[in-house]
Design an enzyme around this catalytic site. Structure first.
Site, PDB file in Angstrom:
ATOM      1  N   LYS A 115     -29.925  32.159  63.987  1.00 27.30           N
ATOM      2  CA  LYS A 115     -30.236  31.511  62.254  1.00 27.30           C
ATOM      3  C   LYS A 115     -31.010  32.666  61.854  1.00 27.30           C
ATOM      4  O   LYS A 115     -30.710  32.658  60.463  1.00 27.30           O
ATOM      5  CB  LYS A 115     -31.302  30.364  62.798  1.00 27.30           C
ATOM      6  CG  LYS A 115     -30.578  29.244  63.069  1.00 27.30           C
ATOM      7  CD  LYS A 115     -31.720  27.984  62.706  1.00 27.30           C
ATOM      8  CE  LYS A 115     -30.883  26.734  63.196  1.00 27.30           C
ATOM      9  NZ  LYS A 115     -31.980  25.642  63.128  1.00 27.30           N
ATOM     10  N   LYS A 197     -15.482  22.941  69.751  1.00 24.37           N
ATOM     11  CA  LYS A 197     -16.195  21.473  69.752  1.00 24.37           C
ATOM     12  C   LYS A 197     -16.220  20.889  68.410  1.00 24.37           C
ATOM     13  O   LYS A 197     -16.385  21.726  67.323  1.00 24.37           O
ATOM     14  CB  LYS A 197     -17.756  21.384  70.415  1.00 24.37           C
ATOM     15  CG  LYS A 197     -17.657  20.658  71.600  1.00 24.37           C
ATOM     16  CD  LYS A 197     -18.968  20.540  72.305  1.00 24.37           C
ATOM     17  CE  LYS A 197     -19.870  19.361  71.946  1.00 24.37           C
ATOM     18  NZ  LYS A 197     -21.235  19.459  72.544  1.00 24.37           N
ATOM     19  N   LYS A 200     -21.163  19.391  63.320  1.00 23.41           N
ATOM     20  CA  LYS A 200     -21.539  19.089  62.258  1.00 23.41           C
ATOM     21  C   LYS A 200     -21.592  20.112  61.027  1.00 23.41           C
ATOM     22  O   LYS A 200     -21.673  19.984  59.900  1.00 23.41           O
ATOM     23  CB  LYS A 200     -22.790  17.919  61.910  1.00 23.41           C
ATOM     24  CG  LYS A 200     -23.884  18.584  62.484  1.00 23.41           C
ATOM     25  CD  LYS A 200     -24.847  17.514  62.334  1.00 23.41           C
ATOM     26  CE  LYS A 200     -26.357  18.171  62.864  1.00 23.41           C
ATOM     27  NZ  LYS A 200     -27.399  17.113  62.976  1.00 23.41           N
TER      28      LYS A 200
END
Ligand code: TRP
Length: 335
Positions: A115, A197, A200
């Site tokens: 991040k 996968k 979102k």
């Protein structure tokens, strides 16, 4: 004496976007836990602000997560579904646990490294201590089990370490949580890149189907799904990851077996197959979308659910927090 129910705690970021993968892989199965366990589902808005958020969007997204959870079948009377920021004990315990967590162990967190690369202009202290707040979330409720994906394992590990460290110093204050390995739900892959996968946060919106996507959007995403050059609907995750993913999705929403589905589509080309999968998904999501639309109009009901669940969560959380404060030597508050 009846055995006490175990506690399950899960937190989810209020990005609003719950995907078909989240639903088929996790959310749908959670509805089966509500009688056997005490379940808490916390919408972690405090965690969300470790990256910049637009206030109106955050407010809307938080509410959407709540509505989708209820619409997907989580009974808000049986499960405690609530907003993290409504229970200040999270922030309070988070601070305390900061004083029992080492800079060194936080700098080893993979998610922090990722991040801080992604948001290089905003590497704030909250991003760094994110796992400590998450530990507080879990430990406040004397949680036994945490359903976590691969990406959160390291954070659960540090929560266990912090709890153990605290207990060593002050006695048995926190229950040491474990990962919940439940019935495995469907593993839904990205529609256009079936080797990874469905996520979102994927930037390619055609890779993900959101629970609240419009039917036409869902259909068009399935029509664009990646397959292969064979034109044969056969389950083979190694050789045919795209088709196999579509078969998995189809079977998860229709409750058919793979063999049944293979037979059903034995003579149809990929075009028809993809439309059929898209339609089955639309049909499965329709009642959830309807329910969300209804809830969205019923502010009083949602307010009442949230108020009640905030109370229930606070009662448990403050019991743990008081114990912690006492152990630390804070002067007890006189009422
Ligand atoms: N960090 C988790 C995520 O991004 C969300 C989360 C916050 C969480 N607190 C939690 C998950 C406690 C499990 C338990 O997915």
């Amino acid at each position: 004496m009846a055995e006490e129910k175990k506690t399950i705690f899960s937190g989810m970021q209020p990005s609003g976007l719950i995907t078909l993968g989240n639903y088929l892989g996790a959310l749908r199965n959670w509805t089966q836990l509500q009688d056997e366990y005490n379940c808490l589902y916390c919408i972690v808005d405090l965690h969300a602000i470790t990256v910049r958020q637009d206030p109106a969007k955050l407010r809307r997204a938080s509410k959407e997560v709540l509505m989708q959870y209820i619409a997907a079948g989580l009974d808000p009377e049986k499960n405690i579904i609530y907003y993290q920021s409504h229970v200040p004990a999270h922030a309070e315990l988070g601070w305390i646990l900061n004083c029992f967590t080492y800079m060194g162990e936080l700098s080893r967190m993979t998610q922090f490294k990722e991040k801080s690369q992604k948001h290089a202009d905003n590497i704030n202290a909250g991003l760094f201590t994110y796992p400590v707040l998450m530990a507080a979330d879990i430990l406040l409720y004397q949680t036994d089990l945490v359903p976590v994906g691969e990406d959160q394992r390291q954070h659960l590990e540090i929560a266990r370490d912090i709890a153990g460290r605290f207990n060593n110093l002050y006695g048995d204050v926190f229950r040491i949580p474990e990962a919940y390995i439940g019935k495995v739900g469907a593993r839904v892959m990205a529609l256009q890149q079936p080797d990874k996968k469905m996520s979102k946060s994927d930037e390619n919106k055609n890779n993900t189907v959101a629970l609240l996507d419009e039917p036409a959007v869902i259909l068009s995403k399935f029509k664009k799904a990646m397959t292969d050059s064979e034109n044969e609907v056969r389950y083979d995750p190694e050789q045919k990851p795209g088709v196999s993913n579509l078969l998995n999705i189809y079977c998860a929403v229709t409750d058919k077996t793979i063999a049944e589905a293979e037979r059903e589509f034995a003579n149809s080309g990929y075009g028809n197959f993809k439309v059929a999968v898209g339609e089955a998904v639309v049909e499965k999501l329709e009642p959830i979308q309807k329910k969300v639309a209804e809830l969205d109009k019923n502010k009083d009901y949602l307010d009442q659910i949230i108020a009640m669940n905030t109370e229930r969560a606070s009662a448990i959380a403050y019991k743990t927090l008081r114990k912690v404060q006492k152990k630390l030597g804070f002067v007890p508050r006189v009422r």
